[in-house]
Design a protein around this motif. Sequence first.
Motif, PDB file in Angstrom:
ATOM      1  N   UNK A  16       0.834  -1.204   0.000  1.00 35.21           N
ATOM      2  CA  UNK A  16       0.000   0.000   0.000  1.00 35.21           C
ATOM      3  C   UNK A  16       0.864   1.249   0.000  1.00 35.21           C
ATOM      4  N   UNK A  17       0.359   2.271  -0.696  1.00 33.94           N
ATOM      5  CA  UNK A  17       1.036   3.562  -0.727  1.00 33.94           C
ATOM      6  C   UNK A  17       0.009   4.668  -0.521  1.00 33.94           C
ATOM      7  N   UNK A  18       0.416   5.672   0.219  1.00 39.07           N
ATOM      8  CA  UNK A  18      -0.370   6.893   0.378  1.00 39.07           C
ATOM      9  C   UNK A  18       0.475   8.011  -0.204  1.00 39.07           C
ATOM     10  N   UNK A  26       2.233  -7.528  -7.345  1.00 35.98           N
ATOM     11  CA  UNK A  26       3.030  -8.089  -8.445  1.00 35.98           C
ATOM     12  C   UNK A  26       3.611  -6.985  -9.325  1.00 35.98           C
ATOM     13  N   UNK A  27       4.051  -5.899  -8.703  1.00 38.00           N
ATOM     14  CA  UNK A  27       4.677  -4.757  -9.387  1.00 38.00           C
ATOM     15  C   UNK A  27       3.739  -4.017 -10.338  1.00 38.00           C
ATOM     16  N   UNK A  28       2.430  -4.125 -10.100  1.00 32.99           N
ATOM     17  CA  UNK A  28       1.439  -3.416 -10.913  1.00 32.99           C
ATOM     18  C   UNK A  28       0.414  -2.746  -9.998  1.00 32.99           C
ATOM     19  N   UNK A  29      -0.098  -1.627 -10.445  1.00 30.19           N
ATOM     20  CA  UNK A  29      -1.143  -0.936  -9.696  1.00 30.19           C
ATOM     21  C   UNK A  29      -2.456  -1.657  -9.947  1.00 30.19           C
ATOM     22  N   UNK A  30      -3.099  -2.106  -8.854  1.00 27.55           N
ATOM     23  CA  UNK A  30      -4.374  -2.802  -8.981  1.00 27.55           C
ATOM     24  C   UNK A  30      -5.533  -1.963  -8.457  1.00 27.55           C
ATOM     25  N   UNK A  31      -5.206  -0.936  -7.666  1.00 31.03           N
ATOM     26  CA  UNK A  31      -6.255  -0.103  -7.079  1.00 31.03           C
ATOM     27  C   UNK A  31      -5.677   1.281  -6.809  1.00 31.03           C
ATOM     28  N   UNK A  32      -6.461   2.320  -7.111  1.00 33.35           N
ATOM     29  CA  UNK A  32      -6.036   3.677  -6.833  1.00 33.35           C
ATOM     30  C   UNK A  32      -7.269   4.523  -6.572  1.00 33.35           C
ATOM     31  N   UNK A  33      -7.409   4.975  -5.337  1.00 31.96           N
ATOM     32  CA  UNK A  33      -8.548   5.815  -4.968  1.00 31.96           C
ATOM     33  C   UNK A  33      -8.024   7.210  -4.687  1.00 31.96           C
ATOM     34  N   UNK A  34      -8.554   8.209  -5.411  1.00 33.91           N
ATOM     35  CA  UNK A  34      -8.102   9.592  -5.276  1.00 33.91           C
ATOM     36  C   UNK A  34      -9.126  10.448  -4.561  1.00 33.91           C
ATOM     37  N   UNK A  35      -8.626  11.303  -3.666  1.00 35.95           N
ATOM     38  CA  UNK A  35      -9.487  12.223  -2.915  1.00 35.95           C
ATOM     39  C   UNK A  35      -8.852  13.608  -2.938  1.00 35.95           C
ATOM     40  N   UNK A  36      -9.676  14.644  -2.969  1.00 39.29           N
ATOM     41  CA  UNK A  36      -9.164  16.015  -2.953  1.00 39.29           C
ATOM     42  C   UNK A  36      -9.779  16.795  -1.790  1.00 39.29           C
ATOM     43  N   UNK A  37      -9.049  17.839  -1.410  1.00 35.76           N
ATOM     44  CA  UNK A  37      -9.553  18.744  -0.368  1.00 35.76           C
ATOM     45  C   UNK A  37     -10.613  19.613  -1.011  1.00 35.76           C
ATOM     46  N   UNK A  38     -11.764  19.717  -0.382  1.00 34.86           N
ATOM     47  CA  UNK A  38     -12.856  20.543  -0.906  1.00 34.86           C
ATOM     48  C   UNK A  38     -12.998  21.811  -0.117  1.00 34.86           C
ATOM     49  N   UNK A  39     -13.684  22.767  -0.710  1.00 35.96           N
ATOM     50  CA  UNK A  39     -13.850  24.043  -0.026  1.00 35.96           C
ATOM     51  C   UNK A  39     -15.277  24.404   0.159  1.00 35.96           C
ATOM     52  N   UNK A  93      -3.175   3.796  -2.873  1.00 34.92           N
ATOM     53  CA  UNK A  93      -2.827   2.889  -3.965  1.00 34.92           C
ATOM     54  C   UNK A  93      -2.446   1.512  -3.438  1.00 34.92           C
ATOM     55  N   UNK A  94      -2.896   0.488  -4.153  1.00 33.94           N
ATOM     56  CA  UNK A  94      -2.519  -0.897  -3.859  1.00 33.94           C
ATOM     57  C   UNK A  94      -1.708  -1.418  -5.040  1.00 33.94           C
ATOM     58  N   UNK A  95      -0.527  -1.932  -4.745  1.00 33.29           N
ATOM     59  CA  UNK A  95       0.371  -2.485  -5.765  1.00 33.29           C
ATOM     60  C   UNK A  95       0.522  -3.973  -5.486  1.00 33.29           C
TER      61      UNK A  95
END
Length: 128
Positions: free
Chosen positions: A88-90, A115-128, A111-113
């Motif tokens: 896992x990566x943040x 076998x050296x490949x990205x299998x999951x990536x969830x993106x979030x942004x700061x809202x105003x 992000x979840x990696x």
Amino acid sequence: MSNARKPVSASDNATAEVIRLFNEAFHRHDAAALTTLVAQECVVENSHPAPNGSRHVGREACLALWQALATTPGTHFEVEDIFIAGERAIVRWRYRWGEGDSSSVRGVNLTLVYDNLIVENFGYVKGG
């Protein structure tokens, strides 16, 4: 409380390398470099459009999203921090489309990696 750091594992190193290559591809606006980093079963949840973003399933759908984003003229990502824990990566980042902070947004990717490949990536942004 101890200041000891956790030992770096082989999976930490492998995940860190995939994340490094992914971020470099965005920094160089190199859409082709992304093709070797994405798993067939990849799932991406994007932060746009509000309020819940969009979901992209499968290698081709994820690549299409990321390649378009990576090559958008006049934009760039600045990585602020990366934390790796096994597979896992943040990644905290700022996305810019002009000068100054008013032409940018800050966010984070989970992000979840595997076998050296990205299998999951969830993106979030700061809202105003």
